[in-house]
Scaffold this active site. Structure first.
Site, PDB file in Angstrom:
ATOM      1  CG  HIS A 106     -59.584  73.766  93.739  1.00  0.00           C
ATOM      2  ND1 HIS A 106     -58.260  73.467  93.539  1.00  0.00           N
ATOM      3  CD2 HIS A 106     -59.581  74.898  94.499  1.00  0.00           C
ATOM      4  CE1 HIS A 106     -57.489  74.379  94.127  1.00  0.00           C
ATOM      5  NE2 HIS A 106     -58.280  75.266  94.717  1.00  0.00           N
ATOM      6  NE  ARG A 141     -52.990  75.525  95.593  1.00  0.00           N
ATOM      7  CZ  ARG A 141     -53.996  76.391  95.723  1.00  0.00           C
ATOM      8  NH1 ARG A 141     -55.145  76.011  96.220  1.00  0.00           N
ATOM      9  NH2 ARG A 141     -53.851  77.651  95.331  1.00  0.00           N
TER      10      ARG A 141
HETATM   11  N1  LIG Z   1     -59.714  75.028  98.083  1.00  0.00           N
HETATM   12  C1  LIG Z   1     -59.834  76.315  97.818  1.00  0.00           C
HETATM   13  O1  LIG Z   1     -60.757  76.763  97.151  1.00  0.00           O
HETATM   14  C2  LIG Z   1     -58.817  77.262  98.387  1.00  0.00           C
HETATM   15  C3  LIG Z   1     -59.106  78.630  98.374  1.00  0.00           C
HETATM   16  C4  LIG Z   1     -58.211  79.486  98.984  1.00  0.00           C
HETATM   17  C5  LIG Z   1     -57.051  79.017  99.551  1.00  0.00           C
HETATM   18  N2  LIG Z   1     -56.777  77.691  99.524  1.00  0.00           N
HETATM   19  C6  LIG Z   1     -55.545  77.173 100.123  1.00  0.00           C
HETATM   20  O2  LIG Z   1     -55.460  77.634 101.467  1.00  0.00           O
HETATM   21  C7  LIG Z   1     -54.120  78.029 101.719  1.00  0.00           C
HETATM   22  C8  LIG Z   1     -54.072  78.980 102.892  1.00  0.00           C
HETATM   23  O3  LIG Z   1     -54.570  80.251 102.494  1.00  0.00           O
HETATM   24  P1  LIG Z   1     -54.432  81.511 103.453  1.00  0.00           P
HETATM   25  O4  LIG Z   1     -54.896  82.684 102.679  1.00  0.00           O
HETATM   26  O5  LIG Z   1     -55.065  81.228 104.766  1.00  0.00           O
HETATM   27  O6  LIG Z   1     -52.829  81.549 103.658  1.00  0.00           O
HETATM   28  P2  LIG Z   1     -52.017  82.311 104.806  1.00  0.00           P
HETATM   29  O7  LIG Z   1     -52.763  83.498 105.285  1.00  0.00           O
HETATM   30  O8  LIG Z   1     -50.641  82.504 104.263  1.00  0.00           O
HETATM   31  O9  LIG Z   1     -51.974  81.265 106.025  1.00  0.00           O
HETATM   32  C9  LIG Z   1     -51.191  80.114 105.983  1.00  0.00           C
HETATM   33  C10 LIG Z   1     -51.166  79.485 107.372  1.00  0.00           C
HETATM   34  O10 LIG Z   1     -50.426  78.263 107.330  1.00  0.00           O
HETATM   35  C11 LIG Z   1     -49.440  78.273 108.366  1.00  0.00           C
HETATM   36  N3  LIG Z   1     -48.271  77.505 107.924  1.00  0.00           N
HETATM   37  C12 LIG Z   1     -47.562  77.611 106.774  1.00  0.00           C
HETATM   38  N4  LIG Z   1     -46.570  76.718 106.738  1.00  0.00           N
HETATM   39  C13 LIG Z   1     -46.634  76.025 107.893  1.00  0.00           C
HETATM   40  C14 LIG Z   1     -45.873  74.966 108.444  1.00  0.00           C
HETATM   41  N5  LIG Z   1     -44.835  74.427 107.784  1.00  0.00           N
HETATM   42  N6  LIG Z   1     -46.222  74.504 109.666  1.00  0.00           N
HETATM   43  C15 LIG Z   1     -47.259  75.040 110.358  1.00  0.00           C
HETATM   44  N7  LIG Z   1     -48.034  76.049 109.878  1.00  0.00           N
HETATM   45  C16 LIG Z   1     -47.716  76.526 108.670  1.00  0.00           C
HETATM   46  C17 LIG Z   1     -49.107  79.744 108.556  1.00  0.00           C
HETATM   47  O11 LIG Z   1     -48.510  79.936 109.826  1.00  0.00           O
HETATM   48  P3  LIG Z   1     -48.112  81.408 110.333  1.00  0.00           P
HETATM   49  O12 LIG Z   1     -49.431  82.153 110.504  1.00  0.00           O
HETATM   50  O13 LIG Z   1     -47.469  81.160 111.642  1.00  0.00           O
HETATM   51  O14 LIG Z   1     -47.246  82.022 109.292  1.00  0.00           O
HETATM   52  C18 LIG Z   1     -50.496  80.384 108.412  1.00  0.00           C
HETATM   53  O15 LIG Z   1     -51.180  80.311 109.627  1.00  0.00           O
HETATM   54  C19 LIG Z   1     -53.647  78.601 100.388  1.00  0.00           C
HETATM   55  O16 LIG Z   1     -52.246  78.595 100.272  1.00  0.00           O
HETATM   56  C20 LIG Z   1     -54.303  77.669  99.385  1.00  0.00           C
HETATM   57  O17 LIG Z   1     -53.437  76.570  99.128  1.00  0.00           O
HETATM   58  C21 LIG Z   1     -57.635  76.812  98.947  1.00  0.00           C
END
Ligand SMILES: NC(=O)c1ccc[n+]([C@@H]2O[C@H](COP(=O)([O-])OP(=O)(O)OC[C@H]3O[C@@H](n4cnc5c(N)ncnc54)[C@H](OP(=O)(O)O)[C@@H]3O)[C@@H](O)[C@H]2O)c1
Length: 315
Positions: free
Chosen positions: A278, A230
């Site tokens: 994005h 983000r």
């Molecule tokens: N640019 C785009 O088109 C696009 C598209 C989709 C998503 N995104 C972004 O990608 C993000 C991730 O998506 P996702 O589906 O992979 O989410 P997710 O499955 O919830 O994974 C989030 C990861 O971040 C880790 N994390 C969260 N807070 C942390 C911290 N403070 N320190 C260290 N690690 C931390 C989590 O650790 P744990 O596994 O240990 O809980 C998990 O591994 C979304 O929230 C969104 O902002 C962007």
């Protein structure tokens, strides 16, 4: 019998007929209506599929049962102070979304490795700019911050391409070929080993402004940076300064604090930066409708919903 209403706020009102077609094709037992349709009785609304609903609105539907985010990140929804927090808020975690993210990250990493921005600039000027590629995938370590649904898929693809892959997350991971790092204690070691850093963290208070000068200073000199998380996680001024100073050799940014990135912003023309609007991973509406239709059917059968937002964790 009147069917429950699914309100849609995603893609603009013009996208409604397409959403209706896809939900019908998926056999969803709901009436799909536009978010601002004045003819919709608030009491008839059982489901909502939203991207960035105006704050306060979701609290106005007394029979709402589930809120579906139309993207993987639901920070624009969760930031609503009046959000009905007792309702499940479901992230769009489809297999196709993870596949698309993996492909985008692989493209971005290879673009940095092979100097795609430099090649594009030279082609635009009709200039034969011969240069050597310094290293190959097995000689390059990719550090992925966030090893969740998206980061895990990206890691698998990068391992498949022959890169050294390391990850950083809150909890320990066991992914084939990926060295896991956890928490603050292991962060600096992770950063120091990351030739190219990929951010796939969710937007939370902890990740706000993370991609800034202090973190960049921990990376190897000449590192690459990719942000597909983000815009709130990056300080664009610090990233441009690090590119100018050579601390960073290149970057790919898909997200920005203000989107669309304003015309005339220095990021647009920077010779070491690839700007994408994005687009890293958004599955087509057909896929998202089929996914939500299946989850609505599961919910109606009384089954628990996967990939729900955790208000205490903040993602
Ligand atoms: N640019 C785009 O088109 C696009 C598209 C989709 C998503 N995104 C972004 O990608 C993000 C991730 O998506 P996702 O589906 O992979 O989410 P997710 O499955 O919830 O994974 C989030 C990861 O971040 C880790 N994390 C969260 N807070 C942390 C911290 N403070 N320190 C260290 N690690 C931390 C989590 O650790 P744990 O596994 O240990 O809980 C998990 O591994 C979304 O929230 C969104 O902002 C962007």
């Amino acid at each position: 019998m009147t069917r429950p209403v699914l309100l849609v706020q995603s893609g603009g009102e013009a996208a409604l007929p397409e959403w209706q077609r896809h939900f019908a094709a998926a056999g969803a037992e709901v009436e799909v209506r536009w978010w601002d349709d004045p003819a919709v009785a608030p009491a008839s609304v059982r489901y909502a599929l939203v991207w960035d609903p105006p704050h306060g609105r979701l609290a106005g539907y007394p029979n709402l049962r589930v809120i579906f985010g139309s993207g993987a990140g639901v920070d624009f929804i969760a930031s609503d102070p009046a959000l009905p927090r007792h309702l499940p808020l479901v992230r769009m975690a489809t297999a196709g979304a993870a596949q698309r993210m993996g492909e985008f990250v692989a493209w971005a990493v290879l673009s940095l490795l092979r100097g795609a921005r430099r090649i594009g600039l030279a082609q635009g000027e009709g200039r034969w700019d011969y240069f050597d590629t310094e290293r190959t995938a097995p000689e390059t370590t990719i550090g992925i911050m966030g090893l969740g649904h998206m980061g895990g898929a990206a890691a698998r693809m990068l391992v498949g391409l022959g890169f050294q892959v390391i990850g950083w997350s809150r909890t320990r991971k066991d992914l084939p070929g990926v060295r896991s790092h956890v928490g603050e204690a292991e962060r600096d070691r992770f950063l120091a080993a990351s030739d190219i850093l990929v951010c796939l963290l969710p937007a939370t208070p902890e990740t706000r402004g993370l991609l800034a000068a202090p973190l960049i200073a921990r990376l190897p000199d000449g590192a690459g940076l990719i942000n597909v998380g983000r815009g709130s996680q990056q300080r664009i001024g610090d990233i441009l300064a690090a590119l100018d100073a050579g601390k960073l050799s290149g970057a790919v940014l898909d997200v920005f604090e203000a989107e669309p990135l304003p015309a005339g912003h220095p990021a647009w023309a920077h010779p070491k930066l690839i700007v994408t609007p994005h687009v890293a991973s958004l599955p087509p509406r057909s896929e998202r409708a089929a996914h939500v239709a299946a989850l609505i059917a599961a919910h109606e059968r009384g089954e628990a919903l996967p990939n729900t937002y955790d208000h205490d964790r903040g993602y």
